[in-house]
Design a protein around this motif. Structure first.
Motif, short mmCIF file in Angstrom:
data_model
loop_
_atom_site.label_atom_id
_atom_site.label_comp_id
_atom_site.label_asym_id
_atom_site.label_seq_id
_atom_site.Cartn_x
_atom_site.Cartn_y
_atom_site.Cartn_z
N ASN A 1 12.51 -10.52 -19.84
CA ASN A 1 11.22 -10.40 -20.53
C ASN A 1 11.36 -10.85 -21.99
OD1 ASN A 1 12.61 -8.28 -21.69
ND2 ASN A 1 11.27 -6.68 -20.91
N GLU B 1 1.86 -11.63 -17.81
CA GLU B 1 1.68 -10.17 -17.77
C GLU B 1 0.39 -9.76 -18.45
OE1 GLU B 1 4.02 -6.12 -19.30
OE2 GLU B 1 4.83 -8.11 -19.71
N ASN C 1 2.09 -11.20 -13.12
CA ASN C 1 2.83 -9.95 -13.11
C ASN C 1 1.82 -8.82 -13.23
OD1 ASN C 1 4.57 -7.77 -13.46
ND2 ASN C 1 4.98 -8.24 -15.62
N ASP D 1 1.06 -5.56 -14.05
CA ASP D 1 1.68 -4.43 -14.76
C ASP D 1 0.79 -3.20 -14.59
OD1 ASP D 1 2.37 -2.56 -16.95
OD2 ASP D 1 3.82 -4.14 -17.44
N HIS E 1 0.08 -0.99 -17.77
CA HIS E 1 -1.00 -1.50 -18.62
C HIS E 1 -2.35 -1.33 -17.96
CE1 HIS E 1 2.25 -4.01 -20.73
NE2 HIS E 1 1.79 -3.14 -21.61
N GLU F 1 5.10 -4.49 -12.22
CA GLU F 1 5.89 -3.58 -13.05
C GLU F 1 5.16 -2.25 -13.17
OE1 GLU F 1 8.56 -6.42 -15.94
OE2 GLU F 1 6.59 -5.80 -16.68
#
Length: 313
Positions: free
Chosen positions: A107, A189, A220, A222, A225, A247
Motif C-alpha cells: 500500500n 481504494e 479495492n 475497503d 471506509h 480490506e
C-alpha cells in the motif's frame, strides 16, 4: 475432534464465533486458533470462500504465519520505492524470499508530494515513478498495489470535480498499461472524507474503475471506509464486476477484527452474493500484536466461514 464434511466444520466455526467474547476470556488464544485450524483441516481442498491476509509487514511475518495467515501486505516506501537504492531493494528481495508469508500486496503507492489528481499533476513524473515501483513489484512477486494515497489525490476545495475525475481516469488508464506489462494489478481504494476530498465512496471509486476498464486496474472494496462513510453493503453488489480485492478493520478505532467485536457479516454477505472468492486483507491499527493478530485471524475467519456456509442468494 473430527468433522467429516465442511457443513459440520462450519457449523462449529459459527458456534465459535457466537461465543468468541466469552472464549477469549476463558481460553488461551492459541487454543482458539487451534480449534479453527482443526476445523479448516477437515474442509474440502477446493477454495470456495475468500482467502485472508493481513497488512502487518515483514516485521510481523512469523507471528502472522503461526496465527494462520499465509499472506501479508507491506508498503511501497519500505519495499519498492524509487528512493531505495538497488542495493536496498535487492536486500528487500531477500527478505521477501525468506518470509514465511507471501508478500502479496503493498500500500501507500504515491507519496503526498507526487500529485495524481488536481491542477498540480506532473504526468511524466508520475509515470516514471510508477514504472520503477511496478517493475520492482513484478520482480518481487508482489501482485497487488493498493492505490489509496490520500494526500496525493486530494484536490483543492474549489477545483472542478468533473475535470479532476476526467483527468484522473485518463492518468489511471496509463498506470494500468504499465501494470499490465509487469503482471501487477493496481487496486483503487475508496477512502473516507477525513482523509481526502476525492473519491470517498465505493460507488465513486467503482465509477473510475469502470471507465478505466482495464484488467490490471481493479477496485479495492475497503469495508472499514464504507462503514465510516455509512455506505450500504449493497454498493458491493452494484460494483461486483470490478472488485478485485477487499480490506477490513473495525469502525470506531480501525482496530483489528475481534478487538471491539464488530459484525462484518452484512458486507461479507454482499461479497458472497457476487460470488467473491478473492482476498480479504485486514488493515488496521495494531496495539498488541501478540494478542490481536491471532484473534483477528480466528474472529474474521469464523465470520467468513459462517457467511459462506449460508445458501447462495
Amino acid at each position: 475432534m473430527c468433522f467429516k464434511n465442511s457443513k459440520k466444520a462450519r457449523f462449529f466455526l459459527t458456534h465459535v464465533l457466537n461465543n468468541m467474547r466469552s472464549m477469549k476470556s476463558s481460553y488461551p488464544i492459541f487454543l482458539i486458533g487451534l480449534i479453527f485450524t482443526i476445523c479448516c483441516s477437515f474442509m474440502p481442498d477446493k477454495q470456495d470462500y475468500p482467502r485472508l491476509g493481513i497488512v502487518s509487514g515483514l516485521a510481523q511475518d512469523s507471528l502472522a504465519y503461526v496465527s494462520g495467515f499465509k499472506m501479508i501486505g507491506e508498503s511501497v516506501p519500505k519495499m519498492l520505492s524509487p528512493q531505495l537504492t538497488d542495493e536496498q531493494f535487492n536486500a528487500n528481495l531477500e527478505k521477501i524470499k525468506a518470509a514465511k508469508c507471501k508478500v502479496l500486496s503493498c500500500n501507500l503507492f504515491f507519496p503526498s508530494n507526487i500529485k495524481i489528481a488536481g491542477p498540480d499533476v506532473d504526468e511524466a513524473k508520475v509515470l516514471r515513478y510508477t514504472e520503477t515501483v511496478l517493475s520492482r513489484a513484478g520482480r518481487a512477486g508482489v501482485k497487488f498495489i493498493v492505490l489509496g494515497s490520500s494526500g496525493a489525490r486530494t484536490i483543492p476545495a474549489d477545483y472542478n470535480m468533473v475535470k479532476a475525475k476526467t483527468d484522473f481516469i485518463g492518468l489511471c488508464k496509463k498506470l494500468a498499461k504499465i501494470a499490465g506489462r509487469y503482471e501487477v494489478t493496481i487496486l483503487l481504494e475508496n477512502l473516507e472524507t477525513t482523509e481526502t476530498n476525492f473519491i470517498t465512496s465505493l460507488k465513486s471509486a467503482a465509477e473510475v474503475v469502470r471507465k478505466v476498464n482495464h484488467p490490471n486496474f481493479r477496485l479495492n472494496a475497503d469495508i472499514f471506509h464504507m462503514m465510516r462513510e455509512s455506505e450500504a453493503p449493497d454498493e458491493i453488489i452494484k460494483a461486483g464486476k470490478w472488485i478485485g480485492f477487499a480490506e477490513v478493520a473495525e469502525k470506531e478505532k480501525r482496530s483489528l477484527p475481534g478487538v471491539m467485536g464488530d459484525d462484518f457479516k452484512p458486507y461479507l454477505r454482499a461479497l458472497h452474493q457476487i460470488k467473491y472468492k478473492g482476498y480479504i486483507f485486514i488493515e488496521g491499527n495494531i496495539k498488541n500484536a501478540a494478542t490481536e493478530i491471532p484473534v483477528a485471524f480466528t474472529y474474521l475467519s469464523a465470520q467468513i466461514a459462517a457467511v459462506y456456509a449460508e445458501p447462495k442468494p
